[in-house]
Design an enzyme around this catalytic site. Structure first.
Site, PDB file in Angstrom:
ATOM      1  N   SER A  20      23.228  44.204 -20.619  1.00  0.00           N
ATOM      2  CA  SER A  20      22.077  44.672 -21.314  1.00  0.00           C
ATOM      3  C   SER A  20      22.340  45.149 -22.452  1.00  0.00           C
ATOM      4  O   SER A  20      21.855  45.919 -23.442  1.00  0.00           O
ATOM      5  CB  SER A  20      21.990  46.165 -20.495  1.00  0.00           C
ATOM      6  OG  SER A  20      23.408  46.218 -20.052  1.00  0.00           O
ATOM      7  N   HIS A  31      17.429  39.494 -19.815  1.00  0.00           N
ATOM      8  CA  HIS A  31      17.878  41.029 -18.954  1.00  0.00           C
ATOM      9  C   HIS A  31      16.664  41.354 -18.165  1.00  0.00           C
ATOM     10  O   HIS A  31      15.829  41.874 -18.382  1.00  0.00           O
ATOM     11  CB  HIS A  31      17.518  41.595 -20.208  1.00  0.00           C
ATOM     12  CG  HIS A  31      18.208  43.372 -20.532  1.00  0.00           C
ATOM     13  ND1 HIS A  31      17.724  43.893 -21.161  1.00  0.00           N
ATOM     14  CD2 HIS A  31      19.122  43.793 -19.444  1.00  0.00           C
ATOM     15  CE1 HIS A  31      17.808  45.432 -20.836  1.00  0.00           C
ATOM     16  NE2 HIS A  31      18.755  45.035 -19.832  1.00  0.00           N
ATOM     17  N   GLU A  45      13.118  40.925 -20.912  1.00  0.00           N
ATOM     18  CA  GLU A  45      13.587  40.764 -22.080  1.00  0.00           C
ATOM     19  C   GLU A  45      14.235  39.726 -21.514  1.00  0.00           C
ATOM     20  O   GLU A  45      14.660  39.020 -21.501  1.00  0.00           O
ATOM     21  CB  GLU A  45      14.420  41.931 -22.603  1.00  0.00           C
ATOM     22  CG  GLU A  45      13.489  43.074 -22.472  1.00  0.00           C
ATOM     23  CD  GLU A  45      14.590  44.371 -23.358  1.00  0.00           C
ATOM     24  OE1 GLU A  45      14.065  45.274 -24.294  1.00  0.00           O
ATOM     25  OE2 GLU A  45      15.514  44.321 -23.344  1.00  0.00           O
ATOM     26  N   ASN A  56      15.858  49.152 -24.278  1.00  0.00           N
ATOM     27  CA  ASN A  56      17.281  50.054 -24.895  1.00  0.00           C
ATOM     28  C   ASN A  56      17.499  50.645 -26.326  1.00  0.00           C
ATOM     29  O   ASN A  56      18.166  51.872 -26.177  1.00  0.00           O
ATOM     30  CB  ASN A  56      18.144  49.899 -24.062  1.00  0.00           C
ATOM     31  CG  ASN A  56      18.895  49.905 -22.368  1.00  0.00           C
ATOM     32  OD1 ASN A  56      17.834  50.470 -21.929  1.00  0.00           O
ATOM     33  ND2 ASN A  56      19.987  48.867 -21.995  1.00  0.00           N
TER      34      ASN A  56
END
Ligand code: NAD
Length: 493
Positions: free
Chosen positions: A115, A136, A148, A186
């Site tokens: 991540s 991801h 992702e 994120n």
């Protein structure tokens, strides 16, 4: 014939990915360094699939799933793709990929569910960096549709395409992201948490109010404090800290001291029974206090306040046309209602030489159920009650907060748009993928770039610029792309 998928690391994420791959019909090999862990994960997957069958969510036969616990790395040789979900540690991931390269076929894809680490860095030293990439997934993997796909500098285009096709076949929605810190979700989601902490630290409003306004006015499925309590403050703070560190401590991403305090106190959220809120028998987040019922004024005067008209239409209160071009609604007592552009009510009161009540923005003025307002210092109580009664007549739960610039929704959404514009500007992903990622990966009701177009890039730019000037904090510097779109009138999405 479905290709064999190997999963290394059978923890939360690895087990989730294995479940999805097995349900899609792949033979799945599961390996974990801890003895017994892969077997427990496989049993857990079968139990979860049984529960899905019982609830009619799948017609798969749990006993027919082709799930094998791999005794050693060598037994992963038949795999066509290996997805690792081991500890988030660069050295460990590099070592694993080095070892795997000696075992698997030359064209086997090696994917990392990292991540925060760059697939470029993970591939450094590999014999075949072109087959290494980031995939991801989001937690919980079976429920979260987004993946992702992150190509490192050396990743071959057809490897990214093959991996994207594979997970698309598992029912996932793929977005492509550059190997930059936090990828899309994120990174762009940080202001959702950061602005909430900022407001709390400035004592602008209690957490229940911040959560209630972001759900009721802005349509987020959960408020930031309830969500951080669910994610765990240790996990959420670590993500913020990792992105901040990776961006050389850019103030945009600075972690909150208040959240750090919670982590240090062991108040990690639901999992410890106490985070921002208390959980368990004796508690849960209490309902946010709303303003007591007030009477609506008999009329208001519209001085070119176009951005308040949709709300006024809901009130049923007669709106008279005013003669000034000041963008305010005038209440009978002389106080002014103004839509937030990131300037405090007190500053606007000084400009207009009248008491001012600033009204927060919403996702959709025709359907919002709650709204925050803030009054200028010294605003008479009667004026605040008139404004409250007016918005209550629109059917809104009114939350009176302290005079914080950009109130709650205005500043949070403007900063989400600003960070999304930065991500677009810096080539992290294309506009459609940024919006898709934020809707599916973070559950936001609207992609930030589409949201920016809805409010207008000029309006969002004005809000962010006003926050920047008001606080004198580089956290709020406007994205150059947002500024460009504000000037040109072009779209963000
Ligand atoms: P976890 O602690 O639940 O599971 C990790 C598993 O890997 C453990 O079972 C551990 O025994 C095993 N392991 C550790 N080192 C190993 C090695 N060298 N070889 C084989 N097995 C090894 O962790 P998790 O939450 O599933 O996270 C795994 C990865 O996924 C991390 O890179 C994390 O950053 C990433 N990720 C996590 C989330 C999340 O919400 N938990 C979301 C997206 C990505």
């Amino acid at each position: 014939m479905h290709q064999t998928v190997a999963i290394v690391g059978a923890g939360t994420m690895g087990a989730g990915i294995a479940q999805v791959a097995a349900l899609a019909g792949h033979p799945v090999l599961l390996l974990d360094a801890e003895p017994g862990a892969a077997g427990r994960a496989a049993a857990g997957i079968r139990d979860r699939v049984k529960a899905l069958v019982a609830r009619g969510k799948t017609d798969a036969d749990p006993d027919a799933l082709d799930l094998t616990t791999a005794p050693s790395l060598e037994s992963l040789a038949p795999a066509r793709i290996v997805i690792e979900a081991i500890v988030e540690d660069l050295t460990a991931k590099r070592a694993l990929f080095n070892d795997l390269e000696r075992v698997v076929a030359p064209d086997c894809i090696l994917a990392s569910n990292t991540s925060s680490l760059s697939p470029t860095a993970i591939a450094a030293g590999a014999a075949h960096p072109e087959r290494i990439l980031g995939l991801h997934f989001f937690n919980p993997v079976p429920r979260m549709r987004l993946v992702e796909v992150i190509s490192g500098t050396g990743t071959a285009a057809d490897v990214a395409d093959r991996a994207a096709d594979l997970v698309t076949g598992w029912g996932k929605t793929v977005v492509r992201a550059a190997p930059t810190p936090g990828f899309i979700v994120n990174r762009v989601a940080r202001p959702f948490y950061a602005e909430a902490w900022r407001l709390l630290t400035e004592r602008a409003a209690p957490p229940e109010t911040i959560d209630a306004v972001l759900t009721g006015a802005a349509g987020f499925p959960m408020g930031p404090f309830a969500l951080m309590d669910l994610i765990g403050h240790d996990v959420n703070e670590a993500v913020t800290r990792s992105v901040w560190t990776a961006f050389a401590q850019d103030p945009r991403f600075e972690p909150s001291r208040a959240q750090r305090d919670l982590v240090e106190a062991g108040r990690l959220g639901r999992k410890t029974g106490h985070g921002v809120y208390r959980y368990g028998a004796d508690a849960g987040p209490s309902a946010a206090a709303t303003a007591p019922p007030c009477s609506a004024p008999p009329k208001v005067i519209d001085h070119s306040a176009a951005d308040l008209r949709a709300l006024m239409a809901r009130t049923g209160v007669p709106v008279l046309e005013g003669c000034r071009d000041t963008g305010v609604m005038e209440l009978p007592g002389g106080a002014l209602l103004v839509r937030s552009t990131g300037v405090t009510a007190t500053e606007l009161a000084a400009r207009h030489d009248a008491p001012v009540i600033v009204v927060d923005r919403t996702l959709d003025d025709t359907t919002a159920t709650a709204i925050a307002i803030a009054a200028s210092d010294g605003c008479p109580g009667d004026a605040l009650r008139e404004a409250t009664g007016l918005l209550q007549a629109a059917g809104l739960a009114v939350h009176v907060i302290d005079d914080a610039p950009g109130l709650i929704v205005t500043r949070t959404v403007a900063m989400l748009v600003n960070l999304a514009a930065d991500a677009l500007h810096q080539g992290v992903a294309d506009a459609a993928d940024i919006d898709t990622a934020m809707r599916l990966g973070a559950g936001h009701p609207l992609g930030p770039l589409t949201w920016g177009d809805r409010w207008g890039a000029d309006t969002v730019h004005a809000i962010v610029t006003n926050l920047h000037h008001g606080y004198g904090d580089p956290r709020y510097r406007p994205s150059p792309l947002l500024r460009r779109r504000a000037l040109s009138g072009g779209r963000l999405a």
